[in-house]
Design a protein around this motif. Structure first.
Motif, PDB file in Angstrom:
ATOM      1  N   VAL A  96       2.766  -8.177  25.796  1.00  0.00           N
ATOM      2  CA  VAL A  96       1.914  -7.946  26.677  1.00  0.00           C
ATOM      3  C   VAL A  96       0.878  -8.793  25.589  1.00  0.00           C
ATOM      4  O   VAL A  96       0.911  -9.198  24.553  1.00  0.00           O
ATOM      5  CB  VAL A  96       1.221  -6.662  26.647  1.00  0.00           C
ATOM      6  CG1 VAL A  96       2.161  -6.104  27.751  1.00  0.00           C
ATOM      7  CG2 VAL A  96       0.407  -5.516  25.509  1.00  0.00           C
ATOM      8  N   ASP A  97      -0.164  -8.649  26.169  1.00  0.00           N
ATOM      9  CA  ASP A  97      -1.088  -9.644  25.529  1.00  0.00           C
ATOM     10  C   ASP A  97      -2.214  -8.955  24.413  1.00  0.00           C
ATOM     11  O   ASP A  97      -3.278  -9.544  23.447  1.00  0.00           O
ATOM     12  CB  ASP A  97      -2.747 -10.410  26.186  1.00  0.00           C
ATOM     13  CG  ASP A  97      -1.994 -11.663  27.128  1.00  0.00           C
ATOM     14  OD1 ASP A  97      -2.042 -12.416  26.692  1.00  0.00           O
ATOM     15  OD2 ASP A  97      -1.383 -11.383  27.963  1.00  0.00           O
ATOM     16  N   ALA A  98      -2.544  -7.454  24.850  1.00  0.00           N
ATOM     17  CA  ALA A  98      -3.468  -6.641  24.527  1.00  0.00           C
ATOM     18  C   ALA A  98      -3.191  -5.006  24.663  1.00  0.00           C
ATOM     19  O   ALA A  98      -2.733  -5.255  25.655  1.00  0.00           O
ATOM     20  CB  ALA A  98      -5.241  -7.041  24.636  1.00  0.00           C
ATOM     21  N   ALA A  99      -2.941  -4.510  23.298  1.00  0.00           N
ATOM     22  CA  ALA A  99      -3.214  -3.058  23.311  1.00  0.00           C
ATOM     23  C   ALA A  99      -4.072  -2.672  22.674  1.00  0.00           C
ATOM     24  O   ALA A  99      -4.840  -2.550  21.633  1.00  0.00           O
ATOM     25  CB  ALA A  99      -1.404  -2.790  23.318  1.00  0.00           C
ATOM     26  N   ARG A 140       3.474 -12.741  33.936  1.00  0.00           N
ATOM     27  CA  ARG A 140       4.147 -11.159  32.716  1.00  0.00           C
ATOM     28  C   ARG A 140       2.828 -10.187  33.087  1.00  0.00           C
ATOM     29  O   ARG A 140       2.260  -9.663  32.732  1.00  0.00           O
ATOM     30  CB  ARG A 140       4.261 -11.865  31.884  1.00  0.00           C
ATOM     31  CG  ARG A 140       4.624 -13.117  31.548  1.00  0.00           C
ATOM     32  CD  ARG A 140       4.269 -13.333  29.524  1.00  0.00           C
ATOM     33  NE  ARG A 140       3.470 -13.719  28.972  1.00  0.00           N
ATOM     34  CZ  ARG A 140       1.910 -12.754  28.142  1.00  0.00           C
ATOM     35  NH1 ARG A 140       2.292 -11.296  28.675  1.00  0.00           N
ATOM     36  NH2 ARG A 140       1.380 -13.481  28.692  1.00  0.00           N
ATOM     37  N   GLN A 141       3.360  -9.989  34.694  1.00  0.00           N
ATOM     38  CA  GLN A 141       2.764  -8.705  35.382  1.00  0.00           C
ATOM     39  C   GLN A 141       3.645  -6.847  34.316  1.00  0.00           C
ATOM     40  O   GLN A 141       5.239  -7.270  33.930  1.00  0.00           O
ATOM     41  CB  GLN A 141       2.316  -8.328  36.545  1.00  0.00           C
ATOM     42  CG  GLN A 141       2.050  -9.847  37.577  1.00  0.00           C
ATOM     43  CD  GLN A 141       1.391  -9.156  38.733  1.00  0.00           C
ATOM     44  OE1 GLN A 141       2.285  -8.278  39.411  1.00  0.00           O
ATOM     45  NE2 GLN A 141       0.517 -10.184  39.327  1.00  0.00           N
ATOM     46  N   LEU A 142       2.710  -6.900  34.142  1.00  0.00           N
ATOM     47  CA  LEU A 142       3.045  -5.145  33.294  1.00  0.00           C
ATOM     48  C   LEU A 142       3.647  -4.648  35.091  1.00  0.00           C
ATOM     49  O   LEU A 142       3.520  -3.907  35.778  1.00  0.00           O
ATOM     50  CB  LEU A 142       1.883  -4.150  33.585  1.00  0.00           C
ATOM     51  CG  LEU A 142       0.532  -4.711  32.686  1.00  0.00           C
ATOM     52  CD1 LEU A 142      -0.317  -3.535  32.312  1.00  0.00           C
ATOM     53  CD2 LEU A 142       1.887  -4.879  30.552  1.00  0.00           C
ATOM     54  N   LEU A 184      -2.992  -0.830  28.375  1.00  0.00           N
ATOM     55  CA  LEU A 184      -2.034  -2.104  27.794  1.00  0.00           C
ATOM     56  C   LEU A 184      -2.922  -3.625  29.221  1.00  0.00           C
ATOM     57  O   LEU A 184      -3.316  -2.991  30.027  1.00  0.00           O
ATOM     58  CB  LEU A 184      -0.470  -2.431  28.130  1.00  0.00           C
ATOM     59  CG  LEU A 184       0.478  -1.865  27.590  1.00  0.00           C
ATOM     60  CD1 LEU A 184       1.721  -1.158  27.924  1.00  0.00           C
ATOM     61  CD2 LEU A 184       0.070  -1.670  26.614  1.00  0.00           C
ATOM     62  N   VAL A 185      -2.817  -4.576  28.817  1.00  0.00           N
ATOM     63  CA  VAL A 185      -3.232  -5.720  29.593  1.00  0.00           C
ATOM     64  C   VAL A 185      -2.295  -7.073  29.065  1.00  0.00           C
ATOM     65  O   VAL A 185      -2.284  -7.497  27.821  1.00  0.00           O
ATOM     66  CB  VAL A 185      -5.206  -6.088  28.473  1.00  0.00           C
ATOM     67  CG1 VAL A 185      -5.490  -7.287  29.634  1.00  0.00           C
ATOM     68  CG2 VAL A 185      -5.713  -4.819  28.396  1.00  0.00           C
ATOM     69  N   SER A 186      -2.194  -7.698  30.357  1.00  0.00           N
ATOM     70  CA  SER A 186      -1.029  -8.757  30.790  1.00  0.00           C
ATOM     71  C   SER A 186      -1.687  -9.665  31.423  1.00  0.00           C
ATOM     72  O   SER A 186      -2.691  -9.689  32.723  1.00  0.00           O
ATOM     73  CB  SER A 186       0.476  -8.642  31.362  1.00  0.00           C
ATOM     74  OG  SER A 186       1.083 -10.328  31.364  1.00  0.00           O
TER      75      SER A 186
END
Length: 874
Positions: A501-504, A607-609, A600-602
């Motif tokens: 993922v891009d960020a947590a 690339r969806q969650l 969580l951010v994608s």
């Protein structure tokens, strides 16, 4: 003697060589070397070198209180300690020479030389003191070796063995050895209940010891949960209710007082806890081993994605794991008929038996679970089929895909071979995973002509295997950190790395519990770190929508439709969500409470969650929750301990004309309150009085002794303003107040800025450092007995010039004893650090010393450090 130790010999062998050499050199009748007895305040005759066995027997068993030990060499019989004089008289030897062996201020032994006939001038006047020094050196060398290797006779080393032992049996052995050494008993045994109104011996020291009637006494102590004393056998229950018994075979005629019995009871309770903890650790290790085995079996099967290979591999590994060679795997065909997929070492037709076992596993009280039949011949529905197949017992588990059975795995052990609870749990896990593997293999065989889909399936399986391995590593690594912030950062970084993922971001409730504040953020691309930090770390009000994460413990997706209900701080995410980005908020929860949220951010729409990613994230959050909870509790306890200790330290530095005063204090990594203390007082003649001390122990007792030491300083410093007088008066108070075996090391220093003079006295404390105006560092060698050991002490006072530009530095032993492995920070590094920062202000000098210690120790101090710096500026 030195050669004996250097070649790996024991201290007893080295002392024998020393005693023999001294007797030969002086042509003496006997030489006795004394060492501390079990009572640390008493010396006992340890090594005896005599001209005859009878003479040696006369001297055996002599003891000498340390309080009677003379300071120097003694050759007059009238000046000898009473115990030594009586030993000489018993032996009928009138010429004596006696000297104490000391390491610094500590008495570690003594040397006695005896000779009959007329006194010879100079007998032993040179050799006996030399032998005493040799004795001290041998003791020091042996202590160093034992400290490094953990010799069996050292209770501290044995306690270390207990702490480091792995496995319940090893812990029991080390506890028995520790109890034997600490009590001086003839033997020590540890028993446990075996579940059949009997007891089993789990440890004995020395090995093979079992006094008559020991088992009966142990059983009685266990069933009654009470202490039993029969003859020389003292048996104490382990825990309440008792899980076992600790048994000591006392020395003949020995008695046990109430105080000692209470101490032994406390030791037994802690021993029970240690055994329970070791047992739990074994269970945990077994669970981890089971998980690794599960991953290995299924990973190996899945890697091939071949139905035949999956089943044959699983059958082979199951046979190896359980030691049962007869294993079969069955599959249901499209018409729900059971077919043999793989069979190992089965002598006859067994498919009929398999059909009936599957019916048994899917129906009745087994509830779609494990079906176990210990004697097939005794079951009317199974007996005929079992006889035809030549089988005696069976364990069967259906392979379930959702709620549908797709097959069965069966083990056919010999009669009497039953599976333990752990083996049954492992078999259940294997069956569950094997069902998934079988489904995957079937799907792969149907679509193996499609190369692209085949590669995609393999990639997915490899990623799943990586995540499983990573989850295992996370569960192990999280437990190694007690820092809450480090733990939260590790969770965020792991989530970003594993889930791609891009960020947590991890948020926790503030003290008012109405706002979620960001505590850890991890971003995969450093170029996005700044913007995402601005967007994702804003405090979130606990709205009713967000509160559902805490109430329902369920994930909450952030969508363009739900973002408005989360509050204004989330609004910056809206443009991303409208262009296909995905975000979700997950709970990090223990069974008792939700500790935090994981967002969580994608950003990539491709690339969806999805549900799989969310499931993996929840698994990681579950692994992390316990570590976060432990770290949070540790932080709270550490803050409480530090607050208690700092409440006894000065709130501000004194302001004295011509002096610059600075101080730092930092506690170690433990939760318990330490014992370092410093304080200031401005005397009536404008001198500044400074005290620095270190109380033995940690915890509430240490806090009480710190408070007492501060009161002593405040109450006595004006009346006894000279350092030597003050320490003498303080020692008398401390000796009457502290518990036996406890003491306080202390430095007392006065600074006269008008006269340019310092006066200092010390009691067992590291000597202060004096930095001269030219940058030279000197040690102020003040010496004296630690406070609280013996009243009526005299303390030497040292006075030194204190010119402008000079600095005096006081510190506790945590500074010079900071460790990197087995190496100490030491005096040399301290002096080098002080010389390098001599031109800095007092507060800065103290900070630099603390930073040097912390850096040397790898960032975490192993003991409290207190540093006081006084610099004369005018």
């Amino acid at each position: 003697g030195a050669r004996v130790l250097a070649r790996g010999g024991s201290l007893a062998e080295a002392l024998g060589a020393l005693a023999a050499a001294l007797r030969e050199s002086c042509d003496a009748d006997a030489v006795v070397l004394w060492l501390p007895a079990r009572d640390p305040e008493v010396l006992a005759a340890h090594t005896i070198e005599a001209r005859s066995v009878a003479l040696a027997a006369e001297l055996q068993g002599a003891t000498l209180p340390l309080a009677e030990l003379p300071a120097g060499f003694v050759s007059e019989q009238g000046s000898l300690p009473e115990a030594v004089r009586l030993a000489a008289e018993r032996a009928g030897l009138g010429t004596v020479a006696f000297a104490a062996a000391r390491l610094g201020e500590r008495a570690v032994g003594a040397v006695l030389l005896l000779r009959g006939g007329e006194a010879t001038a100079g007998l032993g006047h040179e050799l006996v003191p030399l032998a005493a020094d040799q004795l001290a050196l041998l003791v020091a060398a042996d202590e160093a070796v034992r400290s490094a290797s953990g010799a069996d006779g050292d209770p501290l080393a044995l306690a270390g063995h207990v702490l480091s032992a792995e496995g319940r049996a090893a812990v029991a052995d080390e506890l028995a050895r520790l109890a034997l050494v600490a009590t001086g008993a003839r033997s020590c045994l540890i028993w446990e209940a075996d579940g059949s109104n009997e007891v089993a011996l789990v440890a004995a020291s020395p090995a093979g010891a079992e006094p008559p009637g020991a088992a009966a006494c142990a059983l009685r102590a266990l069933t009654e949960s009470a202490t039993v004393l029969e003859g020389d056998l003292l048996t104490l229950p382990l825990g309440q209710p008792a899980s076992g018994a600790l048994q000591l075979e006392l020395q003949a005629g020995a008695t046990v007082g109430e105080h000692q019995l209470a101490r032994l009871g406390g030791f037994a309770a802690r021993a029970a806890h240690a055994l329970r903890t070791a047992g739990a650790a074994e269970e945990t290790a077994l669970e981890l081993e089971r998980t690794r085995t599960l991953l290995a079996v299924i990973g190996e099967a899945i890697a091939q994605l071949s139905l035949a290979h999956t089943l044959s591999t699983a059958a082979e590994r199951i046979a190896e794991l359980f030691g049962i060679p007869r294993v079969a795997a069955y599959l249901l065909d499209e018409e729900d008929q059971l077919q043999v997929a793989v069979a190992r070492e089965l002598p006859g037709p067994h498919v009929v038996l398999g059909i009936r076992l599957l019916d048994l596993a899917l129906a009745g009280t087994h509830g779609r679970g494990l079906a176990r039949v210990d004697d097939l011949a005794a079951e009317p529905r199974l007996a005929e089929a079992a006889a035809a197949a030549g089988l005696q017992a069976a364990v069967a588990l259906p392979l379930l895909a959702g709620n549908e059975a797709i097959g069965m795995v069966a083990l056919y052990p010999a009669r009497g071979r039953t599976l333990s609870e752990n083996e049954q749990a492992l078999l259940r896990a294997l069956a569950a995973q094997l069902a998934v593997a079988v489904q995957n293999a079937q799907l792969h065989e149907e679509t193996k002509r499609l190369g692209a889909e085949r590669e995609q399936a393999l990639a997915a399986e490899r990623q799943a295997a990586r995540q499983l391995r990573a989850l295992y590593e996370i569960s192990r690594s999280f437990a190694q950190s007690l820092s809450l912030e480090r733990t939260l950062e590790a969770v965020a970084e792991t989530v970003v790395e594993l889930l791609d993922v891009d960020a947590a971001v991890i948020r926790m409730l503030d003290e008012r519990r109405d706002t979620l504040e960001a505590h850890a953020l991890s971003v995969s691309d450093v170029r996005l770190a700044g913007p995402l930090r601005t967007i994702l770390t804003r405090p979130l009000p606990l709205t009713s929508t967000l509160a559902r994460v805490f109430r329902d413990r369920a994930p909450l997706r952030i969508t363009p439709e739900t973002i408005g209900a989360l509050g204004e701080p989330v609004d910056p995410l809206l443009p991303f969500l409208e262009h296909g980005s995905t975000a979700i908020i997950l709970p990090i929860a223990t069974p008792a409470e939700v500790l935090a949220t994981l967002t969580l951010v994608s950003l990539d729409p491709d690339r969806q969650l999805d549900d799989s990613t969310v499931a993996s994230a929840l698994a990681i959050a579950g692994q992390a929750a316990l570590a976060i909870d432990n770290a949070r509790l540790y932080q709270q306890q550490k803050l409480f301990a530090d607050t208690m200790q700092r409440s006894l330290l000065p709130r501000a530095q004194p302001e004295v004309e011509g002096l610059d005063v600075g101080a730092v204090y930092e506690s170690d990594a433990r939760v318990d309150v330490g014992g370092d203390l410093y304080d200031y007082l401005l005397l009536d003649d404008h001198r500044l009085a400074v005290v620095l001390g270190d109380v033995t122990g940690h915890g509430i007792d240490a806090t009480a002794d710190m408070a007492m030491a501060k009161f002593v300083f405040r109450s006595l410093a004006r009346e006894h303003s000279q350092p030597g007088e003050f320490l003498a008066a303080a020692n008398d108070v401390v000796a009457s107040e502290v518990a036996a075996g406890k003491f306080i090391t202390m430095l007392y220093l006065t600074v006269d800025a008008d006269r340019g003079e310092i006066a200092c006295a010390g009691g067992g404390h590291p000597p202060p450092r004096l930095i001269l105006p030219d940058g030279t560092v000197e040690s102020i060698e003040v010496r004296g007995l630690v406070l609280g050991i013996e009243p009526g002490q005299v303390y030497e006072e040292i006075r030194l010039p204190f010119p402008i530009g000079s600095t005096v530095v006081l510190y506790t032993d945590g500074v010079v004893e900071a460790r990197e492995g087995h190496e100490l920070f030491g005096d040399a590094r301290l002096d080098a650090t002080l010389a390098a920062v001599a031109d800095q202000p007092a507060e800065r000098i103290a900070q630099e010393v603390l930073e040097a210690c912390r850096a040397f120790a790898g960032g975490e101090l192993g003991d409290d450090c207190a540093i006081v710096v006084i610099k004369r500026t005018a």
